[in-house]
Design an enzyme around this catalytic site. Structure first.
Site, PDB file in Angstrom:
ATOM      1  N   LYS A 190       0.876  -1.183   0.000  1.00  0.00           N
ATOM      2  CA  LYS A 190       0.000   0.000   0.000  1.00  0.00           C
ATOM      3  C   LYS A 190       0.906   1.224   0.000  1.00  0.00           C
ATOM      4  CE  LYS A 190      -1.741   2.912   2.334  1.00  0.00           C
ATOM      5  NZ  LYS A 190      -1.474   4.339   1.941  1.00  0.00           N
ATOM      6  N   GLY A 243       7.199   5.026   7.945  1.00  0.00           N
ATOM      7  CA  GLY A 243       6.342   6.201   8.040  1.00  0.00           C
ATOM      8  C   GLY A 243       6.544   6.862   9.382  1.00  0.00           C
ATOM      9  N   SER A 244       5.512   7.522   9.862  1.00  0.00           N
ATOM     10  CA  SER A 244       5.667   8.283  11.096  1.00  0.00           C
ATOM     11  C   SER A 244       5.579   7.371  12.323  1.00  0.00           C
ATOM     12  CB  SER A 244       4.589   9.356  11.164  1.00  0.00           C
ATOM     13  OG  SER A 244       3.321   8.748  11.142  1.00  0.00           O
ATOM     14  N   THR A 245       6.108   7.845  13.419  1.00  0.00           N
ATOM     15  CA  THR A 245       6.100   7.071  14.664  1.00  0.00           C
ATOM     16  C   THR A 245       4.670   6.819  15.132  1.00  0.00           C
ATOM     17  OG1 THR A 245       8.300   7.793  15.307  1.00  0.00           O
ATOM     18  CG2 THR A 245       6.818   7.156  17.090  1.00  0.00           C
ATOM     19  N   GLY A 248       3.241   4.049  13.104  1.00  0.00           N
ATOM     20  CA  GLY A 248       3.950   2.814  13.463  1.00  0.00           C
ATOM     21  C   GLY A 248       3.356   2.194  14.721  1.00  0.00           C
ATOM     22  N   GLU A 266       9.604   1.124  10.751  1.00  0.00           N
ATOM     23  CA  GLU A 266      10.723   2.057  10.603  1.00  0.00           C
ATOM     24  C   GLU A 266      10.100   3.429  10.600  1.00  0.00           C
ATOM     25  OE1 GLU A 266      13.979   1.652   8.332  1.00  0.00           O
ATOM     26  OE2 GLU A 266      13.859  -0.510   8.061  1.00  0.00           O
ATOM     27  N   CYS A 301      13.917  10.609   6.459  1.00  0.00           N
ATOM     28  CA  CYS A 301      13.707  10.174   7.846  1.00  0.00           C
ATOM     29  C   CYS A 301      14.974  10.348   8.666  1.00  0.00           C
ATOM     30  CB  CYS A 301      13.240   8.735   7.870  1.00  0.00           C
ATOM     31  SG  CYS A 301      14.308   7.668   6.926  1.00  0.00           S
ATOM     32  N   GLU A 399      10.213  16.172  14.777  1.00  0.00           N
ATOM     33  CA  GLU A 399      10.539  15.907  13.378  1.00  0.00           C
ATOM     34  C   GLU A 399       9.728  16.857  12.505  1.00  0.00           C
ATOM     35  OE1 GLU A 399       9.260  12.169  11.551  1.00  0.00           O
ATOM     36  OE2 GLU A 399      11.269  12.051  10.701  1.00  0.00           O
TER      37      GLU A 399
HETATM   38  P1  NAD Z   1       2.581   8.465   7.650  1.00  0.00           P
HETATM   39  O1  NAD Z   1       2.908   7.629   8.816  1.00  0.00           O
HETATM   40  O2  NAD Z   1       1.469   9.435   7.769  1.00  0.00           O
HETATM   41  O3  NAD Z   1       2.206   7.562   6.384  1.00  0.00           O
HETATM   42  C1  NAD Z   1       2.985   6.465   6.009  1.00  0.00           C
HETATM   43  C2  NAD Z   1       2.083   5.411   5.420  1.00  0.00           C
HETATM   44  O4  NAD Z   1       1.151   4.989   6.415  1.00  0.00           O
HETATM   45  C3  NAD Z   1       1.258   5.890   4.220  1.00  0.00           C
HETATM   46  O5  NAD Z   1       1.188   4.866   3.269  1.00  0.00           O
HETATM   47  C4  NAD Z   1      -0.102   6.147   4.843  1.00  0.00           C
HETATM   48  O6  NAD Z   1      -1.169   6.017   3.938  1.00  0.00           O
HETATM   49  C5  NAD Z   1      -0.169   5.080   5.904  1.00  0.00           C
HETATM   50  N1  NAD Z   1      -1.090   5.429   6.992  1.00  0.00           N
HETATM   51  C6  NAD Z   1      -1.404   6.684   7.438  1.00  0.00           C
HETATM   52  N2  NAD Z   1      -2.317   6.611   8.420  1.00  0.00           N
HETATM   53  C7  NAD Z   1      -2.599   5.297   8.602  1.00  0.00           C
HETATM   54  C8  NAD Z   1      -3.481   4.594   9.468  1.00  0.00           C
HETATM   55  N3  NAD Z   1      -4.254   5.224  10.357  1.00  0.00           N
HETATM   56  N4  NAD Z   1      -3.505   3.245   9.379  1.00  0.00           N
HETATM   57  C9  NAD Z   1      -2.731   2.604   8.489  1.00  0.00           C
HETATM   58  N5  NAD Z   1      -1.914   3.212   7.636  1.00  0.00           N
HETATM   59  C10 NAD Z   1      -1.821   4.551   7.695  1.00  0.00           C
HETATM   60  O7  NAD Z   1       3.941   9.127   7.253  1.00  0.00           O
HETATM   61  P2  NAD Z   1       4.211  10.154   6.067  1.00  0.00           P
HETATM   62  O8  NAD Z   1       3.855  11.504   6.547  1.00  0.00           O
HETATM   63  O9  NAD Z   1       3.634   9.663   4.803  1.00  0.00           O
HETATM   64  O10 NAD Z   1       5.810   9.988   5.933  1.00  0.00           O
HETATM   65  C11 NAD Z   1       6.668  10.735   6.706  1.00  0.00           C
HETATM   66  C12 NAD Z   1       7.139   9.950   7.899  1.00  0.00           C
HETATM   67  O11 NAD Z   1       7.810   8.759   7.485  1.00  0.00           O
HETATM   68  C13 NAD Z   1       8.147  10.714   8.714  1.00  0.00           C
HETATM   69  O12 NAD Z   1       7.809  10.619  10.075  1.00  0.00           O
HETATM   70  C14 NAD Z   1       9.461   9.998   8.440  1.00  0.00           C
HETATM   71  O13 NAD Z   1      10.405  10.074   9.448  1.00  0.00           O
HETATM   72  C15 NAD Z   1       9.023   8.617   8.212  1.00  0.00           C
HETATM   73  N6  NAD Z   1      10.002   7.888   7.424  1.00  0.00           N
HETATM   74  C16 NAD Z   1      10.786   6.958   8.069  1.00  0.00           C
HETATM   75  C17 NAD Z   1      11.743   6.237   7.382  1.00  0.00           C
HETATM   76  C18 NAD Z   1      12.594   5.199   8.062  1.00  0.00           C
HETATM   77  O14 NAD Z   1      13.203   4.386   7.411  1.00  0.00           O
HETATM   78  N7  NAD Z   1      12.657   5.166   9.367  1.00  0.00           N
HETATM   79  C19 NAD Z   1      11.915   6.453   6.005  1.00  0.00           C
HETATM   80  C20 NAD Z   1      11.116   7.403   5.369  1.00  0.00           C
HETATM   81  C21 NAD Z   1      10.153   8.108   6.098  1.00  0.00           C
END
Ligand code: NAD
Ligand code: MN
Length: 497
Positions: A190, A243-245, A248, A266, A301, A399
């Site tokens: 996804k 994605g975001s903490t 996660g 991650e 990230c 962040e």
């Molecule tokens: P996000 O967590 O909002 O979204 C990431 C993914 O999760 C997207 O596909 C989104 O559709 C999905 N998502 C969002 N809400 C959800 C929910 N309630 N249930 C299930 N899935 C859901 O993050 P973002 O704003 O898209 O990306 C930025 C974040 O990603 C930053 O915090 C960044 O640090 C992190 N990031 C981490 C790494 C790493 O390797 N640690 C790498 C790249 C980005």
């Protein structure tokens, strides 16, 4: 390569975009028929409409993945044969490098010149790396003695759900899919709703390479619907997430509420960069400190967003950074002369600007600080530096995920390490010094997944990448990534000795 601005613009006008979901080897609409717009943040224009998948589509994709896994069309293929198909995929990505680069650039605003030299070749390289690795990984035999033969093998898990962010759309899809597929799993991916296009094209290329139907499914949609459905699905064995903490943590809860699937988050970061006065090449340190926060518009990230500089060199170092920031102004992502691209969307831009505006009253703004347009359009933020940021200020703690650097002076090594570690995050850190003992001592003490010494953001297919603390756990890249996508299985055979 060697494309001009005009070449990229012409190519962008004629690019064909796939917006349907890719399930069981075919492009399909969402069952509901719904779509959402994919927007180019550099000009606000709609690129195409994309299938808005939800729980029903996730169900279909998971069952396609399960069928494929159970009949063994991929999972029981000899590793050497899986290798050939994944090598073919790597070659196809290379053949379509400009297209893949353009998809990410148009969809989320990164510089096409970076996407074509870093992201797209990276994706091909990672597929190739896991392809080549998979028929060279051996399993174990336990030292039981005669009469017993105990095999310890690594077996694929089944259906792996992957949920990825928008900052490196193709590469994050690749980091997850390359390792999970190499290990023999089926994958339901996804991608982020802001940037689904490259993952859809990747799935098509994988099919062209010979990946059997149902083994890689790409299901675009929103987090709260499609993402949650994958997280809660009773027939998904493993959920790998970047994605975001906050999200996660939700995936951990989804797992607890459903089938106890393995979850590998991650997540975020606020990576510190420590510059000591005994660093000999402060020009290189300044180049890389600027790169560490302005590359990819700071939407990284592991971005080096907290800069700790020894007080005796702080002012002169900040001067160097200001010069570099001023030379890194945003421009059209398709123009090879641009130094920085667009922010992914209006929401993220507004979020960055909230930090910048409140920072103007708590710290010393020395570069940037404004939202701008390019050719009168789009979401762009100037490379921004705040000096004399106080420890604990949101600029130094949260962040921001944008091109905003917080500079904080320090007086001693111990103080620098303490401030660096005083964070909920632990993804990466950088240390600049020519004192070897100090480099080792400081690296030892930093609670992060990767320490880069006299560079920033050191990363390769050969080395694991991932976090400590609330930056998550589990590692992408390297052979260790295979540990996330396999289980240890013991097969104990009794025989007459
Ligand atoms: P996000 O967590 O909002 O979204 C990431 C993914 O999760 C997207 O596909 C989104 O559709 C999905 N998502 C969002 N809400 C959800 C929910 N309630 N249930 C299930 N899935 C859901 O993050 P973002 O704003 O898209 O990306 C930025 C974040 O990603 C930053 O915090 C960044 O640090 C992190 N990031 C981490 C790494 C790493 O390797 N640690 C790498 C790249 C980005
Ligand atoms: Mn987009």
């Amino acid at each position: 390569m060697g494309y001009s601005y005009q070449d990229w613009k012409t190519r962008a006008e004629s690019i064909s975009l796939r917006g349907q979901a890719f399930v069981d080897g075919k492009f399909v609409d969402a069952i509901s028929g719904k779509t959402f717009d994919s927007i180019n943040p550099a000009n606000g224009e709609i690129l195409t409409s994309v299938a808005e998948c939800d729980a029903a589509d996730i169900d279909l994709a998971v069952s396609a993945g399960r069928r494929a896994f159970e009949d063994g069309r991929w999972s029981r293929m000899a590793p050497g044969d899986r290798k050939e198909i994944l090598l073919k995929l790597a070659a196809l990505i290379r053949e379509n490098l400009e297209e893949m680069a353009l998809l990410d650039s148009l969809d989320m605003g990164k510089l096409v010149s970076d996407a074509v030299t870093i992201d797209a070749p990276g994706s091909a390289h990672f597929f190739q790396w896991y392809a080549e690795a998979i028929d060279k990984v051996y399993d174990e035999v336990a030292p039981t003695g005669p009469g017993d033969l105990a095999l310890i093998s690594r077996v694929p898990l089944g259906v792996v759900g992957a949920v990825t962010p928008w900052n490196f759309p193709l590469d994050m899809a690749t980091w997850k899919a390359a390792a999970a597929l190499a290990a023999g799993n089926s994958v339901v991916l996804k991608p982020a709703e802001q940037s689904p296009l490259s993952a859809l094209r990747l799935a098509e290329l994988a099919a062209e390479a010979g990946l059997p139907d149902g083994v890689l499914n790409v299901v675009p949609g929103f987090g709260a619907t499609a993402g949650q459905a994958l997280g809660l699905h009773m027939d998904v064995d493993c959920l790998t997430f970047t994605g975001s903490t906050g999200i996660g943590k939700r995936f951990m809860q989804y797992s607890g509420q459903s089938n106890l699937k393995q979850v590998w988050p991650e997540t975020g970061g606020k990576s510190p960069n420590l510059v000591f006065a005994d660093c000999e090449d402060l020009e290189a340190a300044a180049d890389m400190a600027a790169f560490g926060i302005f590359f990819n518009q700071g939407e990284v990230c592991s971005a080096n967003s907290r800069l700790y500089v020894e007080r005796s060199i702080k002012d002169s170092f900040v001067e160097k950074l200001i010069e570099r920031a001023n030379a890194t102004q945003p421009g059209d992502p398709l123009d090879p002369k641009s130094k920085m691209g667009a922010i992914v969307d209006e929401k993220q831009t507004a979020g960055i600007m909230r930090f910048v505006e409140s920072g103007k009253s708590t710290a010393n703004l020395v570069a940037g600080g404004e939202q701008v347009t390019v050719n009168g359009k789009g979401c762009f933020v100037q490379p921004t530096i705040f000096d004399d940021v106080k420890h604990g200020d949101p600029l130094a703690r949260d962040e921001i995920f944008g091109p905003v650097l917080a500079v904080i002076p320090f007086d001693s090594e111990q103080e620098a390490v303490e401030m660096a570690n005083d964070s909920i995050y632990g993804l990466a850190a950088s240390v600049w010094t020519d004192n070897l003992s100090r480099a080792c001592r400081v690296s030892d003490k930093l609670h992060v997944g990767t320490v880069s010494v006299n560079t920033v953001d050191a990363l390769s297919a050969m080395t694991p990448f991932g976090g400590m603390k609330q930056s998550g756990f589990g590692r992408d890249l390297s052979l260790h990534s295979l540990e996330k996508y396999t289980a240890l299985k013991t097969t104990w055979i009794k025989y007459k000795p």
